[in-house]
Design a protein around this motif. Structure first.
Motif, mmCIF file in Angstrom:
data_model
loop_
_atom_site.group_PDB
_atom_site.id
_atom_site.type_symbol
_atom_site.label_atom_id
_atom_site.label_comp_id
_atom_site.label_asym_id
_atom_site.label_seq_id
_atom_site.Cartn_x
_atom_site.Cartn_y
_atom_site.Cartn_z
ATOM 1 N N ARG A 167 24.060 28.099 2.919
ATOM 2 C CA ARG A 167 23.645 28.037 4.326
ATOM 3 C C ARG A 167 22.791 26.797 4.576
ATOM 4 O O ARG A 167 22.951 26.118 5.604
ATOM 5 C CB ARG A 167 22.852 29.297 4.691
ATOM 6 N N GLY A 199 23.288 26.118 15.204
ATOM 7 C CA GLY A 199 23.251 27.574 15.309
ATOM 8 C C GLY A 199 24.500 28.143 15.955
ATOM 9 O O GLY A 199 25.050 29.140 15.481
ATOM 10 N N LEU A 203 24.234 31.482 14.294
ATOM 11 C CA LEU A 203 22.853 31.775 13.935
ATOM 12 C C LEU A 203 21.956 31.460 15.117
ATOM 13 O O LEU A 203 22.289 30.610 15.959
ATOM 14 C CB LEU A 203 22.401 30.919 12.747
ATOM 15 N N SER A 204 20.801 32.108 15.181
ATOM 16 C CA SER A 204 19.840 31.760 16.223
ATOM 17 C C SER A 204 19.207 30.420 15.880
ATOM 18 O O SER A 204 19.188 29.990 14.722
ATOM 19 C CB SER A 204 18.753 32.834 16.315
ATOM 20 N N ASP A 250 16.078 29.735 15.846
ATOM 21 C CA ASP A 250 14.934 29.965 14.966
ATOM 22 C C ASP A 250 15.378 30.102 13.516
ATOM 23 O O ASP A 250 14.696 29.620 12.597
ATOM 24 C CB ASP A 250 14.176 31.224 15.402
ATOM 25 N N THR A 251 16.522 30.746 13.303
ATOM 26 C CA THR A 251 17.033 30.891 11.936
ATOM 27 C C THR A 251 17.409 29.534 11.361
ATOM 28 O O THR A 251 17.146 29.241 10.194
ATOM 29 C CB THR A 251 18.252 31.834 11.902
ATOM 30 N N THR A 277 14.347 27.802 10.269
ATOM 31 C CA THR A 277 13.859 28.342 9.000
ATOM 32 C C THR A 277 14.613 27.729 7.825
ATOM 33 O O THR A 277 14.017 27.303 6.826
ATOM 34 C CB THR A 277 14.011 29.873 8.976
ATOM 35 N N HIS A 278 15.938 27.672 7.944
ATOM 36 C CA HIS A 278 16.741 27.040 6.889
ATOM 37 C C HIS A 278 16.370 25.571 6.742
ATOM 38 O O HIS A 278 16.310 25.040 5.627
ATOM 39 C CB HIS A 278 18.231 27.174 7.200
#
Length: 198
Positions: A140, A158, A163-164, A166-167, A170-171
């Motif tokens: 990912r 995203g 994916l959002s 925010d996710t 994070t990644h």
């Protein structure tokens, strides 16, 4: 002391970078050229310790100057400078053999660090181990890095990966930490040099 040769077709960019580099204690001797032809001629007469080549989004002149110089002088130490979100230019320059990247608005400490790292390390360092023992990039994280290398925003990445935003962020933070990168530009440059993105 480090001699620097600046190549950019814009007078304002050359003048601005000359002022900034002139204030760096380790730099002595700054010269400027406006084109790839002038760069080859000037470097052929007298090589410099570091060559700074400007890049611009959607223009290939800086990348072409990098490619031409390193084709003739493969030992030249080239750092490209430009916009941190212009990942396409960064990746292309690294592919041509540039050893590093500087943002237009790099601070003096960042410039000093970049010069020191570039001059003492022939290649970008290998993927370093993280203190908490994290594994190398996950699939990912690789997907997020590839999206960055294509100039996509976090939102665009995203949507493509379902994916959002925010996710994705994070990644991105995790891959920055694993690569030892300060920002997107450095992450893409490191990823390209290490073969994570093509």
């Amino acid at each position: 002391m480090t001699s620097v040769l600046i190549c950019d077709e814009r007078r304002s960019a050359r003048d601005g970078l000359t002022r900034v580099m002139g204030a760096v204690p380790s730099v002595e001797g700054i010269d400027c050229v406006a084109s790839g032809d002038e760069l080859l001629a000037r470097y052929g007469r007298q090589s410099s310790d570091v060559v700074l080549i400007g890049t611009q989004r959607a223009l290939t002149s800086g990348i072409e100057a990098t490619r031409r110089l390193l084709a003739v002088h493969p030992s030249a130490v080239v750092i490209v400078f430009g916009s941190p979100d212009d990942t396409a230019s960064i990746a292309a320059a690294i592919a041509c053999g540039a050893r590093g990247f500087l943002r237009w608005d790099a601070t003096q400490p960042e410039i000093v660090a970049a010069l020191a790292d570039t001059l003492t390390t022939p290649r970008l360092p290998a993927l370093r181990d993280t203190p908490d023992g994290e594994a190398p990039l996950t699939e990912r994280e690789m997907q997020v890095l590839r999206g960055m290398s294509q100039g996509q925003s976090n939102g665009e990445i995203g949507r493509e990966l379902f994916l959002s935003e925010d996710t994705v962020k994070t990644h991105a933070r995790r891959l920055f930490r694993k690569l030892g990168a300060r920002d997107r530009a450095q992450a893409v440059a490191l990823g390209f040099r290490r073969g994570f993105v093509a």
